[in-house]
Design a protein around this motif. Structure first.
Motif, PDB file in Angstrom:
ATOM      1  N   PRO A 125      -3.351   9.990   2.885  1.00  0.00           N
ATOM      2  CA  PRO A 125      -2.882   7.942   3.394  1.00  0.00           C
ATOM      3  C   PRO A 125      -4.063   7.424   2.324  1.00  0.00           C
ATOM      4  O   PRO A 125      -5.012   7.685   2.515  1.00  0.00           O
ATOM      5  CB  PRO A 125      -2.790   7.895   4.566  1.00  0.00           C
ATOM      6  CG  PRO A 125      -4.263   8.542   4.917  1.00  0.00           C
ATOM      7  CD  PRO A 125      -3.955  10.383   4.519  1.00  0.00           C
ATOM      8  N   VAL A 126      -3.599   6.631   2.281  1.00  0.00           N
ATOM      9  CA  VAL A 126      -4.627   5.391   1.079  1.00  0.00           C
ATOM     10  C   VAL A 126      -5.120   4.224   2.210  1.00  0.00           C
ATOM     11  O   VAL A 126      -4.558   3.903   3.275  1.00  0.00           O
ATOM     12  CB  VAL A 126      -3.281   4.471   0.818  1.00  0.00           C
ATOM     13  CG1 VAL A 126      -4.250   3.339  -0.679  1.00  0.00           C
ATOM     14  CG2 VAL A 126      -3.038   5.543  -0.891  1.00  0.00           C
ATOM     15  N   ILE A 127      -6.546   4.408   1.818  1.00  0.00           N
ATOM     16  CA  ILE A 127      -7.949   3.070   2.427  1.00  0.00           C
ATOM     17  C   ILE A 127      -7.103   2.300   2.309  1.00  0.00           C
ATOM     18  O   ILE A 127      -7.715   1.655   0.403  1.00  0.00           O
ATOM     19  CB  ILE A 127      -8.523   3.798   2.612  1.00  0.00           C
ATOM     20  CG1 ILE A 127      -8.818   4.889   3.260  1.00  0.00           C
ATOM     21  CG2 ILE A 127      -9.321   2.773   3.479  1.00  0.00           C
ATOM     22  CD1 ILE A 127     -10.283   5.407   3.099  1.00  0.00           C
ATOM     23  N   PRO A 128      -6.055   0.871   3.117  1.00  0.00           N
ATOM     24  CA  PRO A 128      -5.741  -0.343   2.406  1.00  0.00           C
ATOM     25  C   PRO A 128      -7.264  -0.844   1.740  1.00  0.00           C
ATOM     26  O   PRO A 128      -8.203  -1.463   2.529  1.00  0.00           O
ATOM     27  CB  PRO A 128      -4.907  -1.876   3.499  1.00  0.00           C
ATOM     28  CG  PRO A 128      -4.602  -0.147   4.294  1.00  0.00           C
ATOM     29  CD  PRO A 128      -5.786   1.362   4.170  1.00  0.00           C
ATOM     30  N   GLY A 129      -7.401  -1.135   0.227  1.00  0.00           N
ATOM     31  CA  GLY A 129      -8.388  -2.194  -0.255  1.00  0.00           C
ATOM     32  C   GLY A 129      -9.855  -0.995  -0.616  1.00  0.00           C
ATOM     33  O   GLY A 129     -10.609  -1.673  -0.431  1.00  0.00           O
ATOM     34  N   VAL A 175       0.958  -1.406   0.181  1.00  0.00           N
ATOM     35  CA  VAL A 175       0.126  -0.162  -0.075  1.00  0.00           C
ATOM     36  C   VAL A 175       0.901   1.510  -0.014  1.00  0.00           C
ATOM     37  O   VAL A 175       2.004   1.639   1.108  1.00  0.00           O
ATOM     38  CB  VAL A 175      -0.629  -0.332   1.084  1.00  0.00           C
ATOM     39  CG1 VAL A 175      -1.827   1.448   1.514  1.00  0.00           C
ATOM     40  CG2 VAL A 175      -1.931  -1.337   1.417  1.00  0.00           C
ATOM     41  N   PRO A 176       0.636   1.724  -0.655  1.00  0.00           N
ATOM     42  CA  PRO A 176       1.237   3.160  -1.025  1.00  0.00           C
ATOM     43  C   PRO A 176       1.003   4.442   0.079  1.00  0.00           C
ATOM     44  O   PRO A 176      -0.107   3.751   0.665  1.00  0.00           O
ATOM     45  CB  PRO A 176       1.176   4.254  -2.294  1.00  0.00           C
ATOM     46  CG  PRO A 176       0.732   2.469  -3.539  1.00  0.00           C
ATOM     47  CD  PRO A 176       0.103   1.729  -2.257  1.00  0.00           C
ATOM     48  N   TRP A 222      -0.497   6.506  -5.034  1.00  0.00           N
ATOM     49  CA  TRP A 222      -0.447   5.703  -5.721  1.00  0.00           C
ATOM     50  C   TRP A 222      -1.399   5.691  -6.878  1.00  0.00           C
ATOM     51  O   TRP A 222      -0.575   4.820  -7.537  1.00  0.00           O
ATOM     52  CB  TRP A 222      -1.552   5.348  -4.734  1.00  0.00           C
ATOM     53  CG  TRP A 222      -3.002   4.193  -5.240  1.00  0.00           C
ATOM     54  CD1 TRP A 222      -2.342   3.138  -5.410  1.00  0.00           C
ATOM     55  CD2 TRP A 222      -4.437   4.146  -5.124  1.00  0.00           C
ATOM     56  NE1 TRP A 222      -3.561   2.720  -6.151  1.00  0.00           N
ATOM     57  CE2 TRP A 222      -5.183   3.155  -6.360  1.00  0.00           C
ATOM     58  CE3 TRP A 222      -5.101   5.881  -4.660  1.00  0.00           C
ATOM     59  CZ2 TRP A 222      -6.333   3.416  -5.665  1.00  0.00           C
ATOM     60  CZ3 TRP A 222      -6.706   5.324  -5.357  1.00  0.00           C
ATOM     61  CH2 TRP A 222      -7.129   3.650  -5.260  1.00  0.00           C
ATOM     62  N   LEU A 223      -1.752   7.160  -7.166  1.00  0.00           N
ATOM     63  CA  LEU A 223      -1.805   7.214  -8.496  1.00  0.00           C
ATOM     64  C   LEU A 223      -0.590   7.266 -10.116  1.00  0.00           C
ATOM     65  O   LEU A 223      -1.413   7.418 -10.655  1.00  0.00           O
ATOM     66  CB  LEU A 223      -2.849   8.468  -8.508  1.00  0.00           C
ATOM     67  CG  LEU A 223      -3.770   9.057  -7.607  1.00  0.00           C
ATOM     68  CD1 LEU A 223      -4.262  10.304  -8.162  1.00  0.00           C
ATOM     69  CD2 LEU A 223      -5.340   7.257  -8.146  1.00  0.00           C
ATOM     70  N   GLU A 224       0.426   7.386  -9.600  1.00  0.00           N
ATOM     71  CA  GLU A 224       1.815   7.799  -9.749  1.00  0.00           C
ATOM     72  C   GLU A 224       1.956   6.134 -10.778  1.00  0.00           C
ATOM     73  O   GLU A 224       2.305   5.820 -11.558  1.00  0.00           O
ATOM     74  CB  GLU A 224       2.800   7.725  -9.180  1.00  0.00           C
ATOM     75  CG  GLU A 224       2.794   9.603  -9.036  1.00  0.00           C
ATOM     76  CD  GLU A 224       3.523  10.480  -7.896  1.00  0.00           C
ATOM     77  OE1 GLU A 224       5.174   9.008  -7.579  1.00  0.00           O
ATOM     78  OE2 GLU A 224       4.338  10.971  -8.001  1.00  0.00           O
ATOM     79  N   THR A 225       1.570   5.065  -9.453  1.00  0.00           N
ATOM     80  CA  THR A 225       1.925   3.558  -9.534  1.00  0.00           C
ATOM     81  C   THR A 225       0.852   2.879 -11.302  1.00  0.00           C
ATOM     82  O   THR A 225       1.114   2.110 -11.799  1.00  0.00           O
ATOM     83  CB  THR A 225       1.742   2.587  -7.909  1.00  0.00           C
ATOM     84  OG1 THR A 225       0.728   2.436  -7.935  1.00  0.00           O
ATOM     85  CG2 THR A 225       3.100   3.619  -7.733  1.00  0.00           C
ATOM     86  N   GLU A 226      -0.354   3.586 -10.313  1.00  0.00           N
ATOM     87  CA  GLU A 226      -1.452   3.432 -11.354  1.00  0.00           C
ATOM     88  C   GLU A 226      -1.536   3.828 -12.849  1.00  0.00           C
ATOM     89  O   GLU A 226      -2.053   3.143 -13.864  1.00  0.00           O
ATOM     90  CB  GLU A 226      -2.788   3.648 -10.297  1.00  0.00           C
ATOM     91  CG  GLU A 226      -3.265   2.926  -9.620  1.00  0.00           C
ATOM     92  CD  GLU A 226      -4.239   1.486 -10.019  1.00  0.00           C
ATOM     93  OE1 GLU A 226      -3.876   1.067 -10.445  1.00  0.00           O
ATOM     94  OE2 GLU A 226      -4.091   0.731  -8.987  1.00  0.00           O
ATOM     95  N   PHE A 227      -0.955   4.976 -13.124  1.00  0.00           N
ATOM     96  CA  PHE A 227      -1.032   5.524 -14.286  1.00  0.00           C
ATOM     97  C   PHE A 227       0.331   6.687 -14.484  1.00  0.00           C
ATOM     98  O   PHE A 227       0.455   7.061 -14.409  1.00  0.00           O
ATOM     99  CB  PHE A 227      -2.547   6.520 -14.351  1.00  0.00           C
ATOM    100  CG  PHE A 227      -3.214   6.229 -14.220  1.00  0.00           C
ATOM    101  CD1 PHE A 227      -4.213   6.072 -14.746  1.00  0.00           C
ATOM    102  CD2 PHE A 227      -4.227   6.692 -12.779  1.00  0.00           C
ATOM    103  CE1 PHE A 227      -5.921   5.606 -14.724  1.00  0.00           C
ATOM    104  CE2 PHE A 227      -5.149   6.328 -11.974  1.00  0.00           C
ATOM    105  CZ  PHE A 227      -6.396   5.988 -12.576  1.00  0.00           C
ATOM    106  N   PRO A 228       0.969   5.415 -14.439  1.00  0.00           N
ATOM    107  CA  PRO A 228       2.902   5.808 -14.246  1.00  0.00           C
ATOM    108  C   PRO A 228       3.165   6.333 -16.098  1.00  0.00           C
ATOM    109  O   PRO A 228       3.527   7.442 -16.209  1.00  0.00           O
ATOM    110  CB  PRO A 228       3.657   4.074 -14.545  1.00  0.00           C
ATOM    111  CG  PRO A 228       2.250   3.277 -15.296  1.00  0.00           C
ATOM    112  CD  PRO A 228       1.101   3.746 -14.852  1.00  0.00           C
ATOM    113  N   GLU A 229       2.347   6.318 -16.942  1.00  0.00           N
ATOM    114  CA  GLU A 229       2.556   6.725 -18.333  1.00  0.00           C
ATOM    115  C   GLU A 229       2.204   8.158 -18.264  1.00  0.00           C
ATOM    116  O   GLU A 229       2.194   8.757 -19.341  1.00  0.00           O
ATOM    117  CB  GLU A 229       2.195   5.874 -19.798  1.00  0.00           C
ATOM    118  CG  GLU A 229       2.901   4.460 -19.573  1.00  0.00           C
ATOM    119  CD  GLU A 229       2.592   3.756 -20.776  1.00  0.00           C
ATOM    120  OE1 GLU A 229       1.779   4.346 -21.541  1.00  0.00           O
ATOM    121  OE2 GLU A 229       3.241   2.463 -21.020  1.00  0.00           O
ATOM    122  N   ALA A 230       1.227   8.644 -17.743  1.00  0.00           N
ATOM    123  CA  ALA A 230       0.568   9.953 -17.405  1.00  0.00           C
ATOM    124  C   ALA A 230       1.333  11.270 -17.278  1.00  0.00           C
ATOM    125  O   ALA A 230       2.125  11.222 -16.392  1.00  0.00           O
ATOM    126  CB  ALA A 230      -1.383   9.759 -16.588  1.00  0.00           C
TER     127      ALA A 230
END
Length: 341
Positions: free
Chosen positions: A75-79, A33-34, A40-48
């Motif tokens: 912070p990211v809520i896990p899941g 979990v980032p 997190w968004l950087e890992t989800e949309f690395p090419e954006a």
């Protein structure tokens, strides 16, 4: 998945994205979990581009399950599920209208035209029945409770109220809705006796557009009845550069016999009726995929598939009363290209 806290925007539902981790089983629960939403968004949309990722929080109005706005350093809520409106570019209009067949407080039954998608799908997000009608009728809760192929015309049922939607959806999931289609195809050879049933195993290869009949236990069943046989009308000349190069792929020539068929699918596999008719040597007129995949331009409206979702019948789950709907559309043998005789 929880219901989105964001209402549709321009008729388009918010996108749902699930964070890694958490205790529930899902595709990403094993991932680390980032620390922050931004990471997190950087890992989800690395090419954006970085600014594009940030606009998901601002222009996209990103929210968590509770409907609270999300910050870049939160912070990211896990899941956890997060919702946002993604940018959707303008689309060229599909020049056909949706017709209303029936409406009450729970259901809207429409005639979907050829070439208009039922729901957002691939390149068509704005130009589909659901998005159009949400905007045109100002009914943001409209949801299609089953689907028709984009190039198939006819009856489509939409739910208007979330409170009763599940009971109507269950009818289609449990296959208790009786569906009848009509189709135009080449006249059958004398050795085929009707009515007949086609039972086979259908498989769609990854990355392919054609669904294939394969060896193995049958998972698809269709009943086919011959309604009438007639001569092909005086149709416009076929484009000589067409990719329809084999006898089995070409439509009938002028004066050749064509037939109208009644089709009943007892299972709901992708392209089932089209595959079964093609397997019988009776490809449906105007089909751009069977027997030859022509990879058609989705904005080529010159040869509509002559397949029509003609009737729907079921027992209403709220009242127990029988419901029956019939299309106002008609098959049109003059609407597809053919070769000159």
């Amino acid at each position: 998945m929880p219901r989105s806290p964001l209402p549709p925007r321009d008729g388009i539902s918010a996108t749902a994205l699930r964070a890694p981790g958490g205790k529930a089983t899902h595709a990403k629960n094993h991932l680390p979990v980032p620390d922050t939403i931004g990471q997190w968004l950087e890992t989800e949309f690395p090419e954006a581009a970085p600014e594009s990722r940030r606009t998901l929080l601002t222009d996209g109005d990103m929210r968590d399950e509770a409907g609270l706005p999300v910050g870049w350093d939160d912070p990211v809520i896990p899941g956890g599920f997060y919702f946002f409106h993604r940018p959707v570019p303008p689309e060229e209009r599909i020049p056909f209208d949706v017709g209303t067949v029936f409406e009450d407080e729970d259901l809207l039954v429409v005639d979907k035209p050829h070439f208009l998608a039922s729901t957002p799908n691939g390149r068509f997000v704005r130009e589909c029945v659901v998005t159009r009608l949400r905007v045109d009728l100002d009914q943001p809760d409209l949801v299609a409770i089953h689907r028709l192929d984009r190039i198939t015309a006819g009856l489509l049922v939409l739910s208007k109220r979330p409170e009763t939607r599940g009971r109507y959806q269950r009818l289609f999931q449990d296959r208790t809705v009786h569906k009848t289609y009509r189709a135009l195809a080449p006249a059958p050879p004398a050795e085929l006796e009707f009515p007949l049933e086609r039972r086979s195993r259908l498989v769609k290869p990854v990355g392919g557009r054609q669904v294939l009949e394969t060896e193995g236990e049958a998972n698809a069943l269709s009943r086919i009845r011959l309604v009438r046989t007639t001569c092909s009308p005086d149709l416009p000349a076929h484009d000589p550069d067409s990719q329809r190069s084999t006898d089995s792929a070409r439509p009938p020539r002028r004066g050749e016999k064509i037939a109208e068929y009644e089709l009943e699918p007892f299972t709901g596999k992708t392209h089932q009726l089209r595959v079964h008719m093609n397997a019988l040597g009776l490809p449906i007129l105007g089909d751009p995929v069977y027997p030859v995949d022509l990879a058609p331009d989705p904005y080529d409206f010159s040869s509509p598939l002559q397949l029509l979702a003609a009737e729907l019948a079921f027992a209403d789950p709220l009242t127990g009363r029988p419901r029956h709907f019939a299309t106002d559309l008609e098959l049109d043998p003059s609407a597809f290209r053919s070769e000159s005789g």
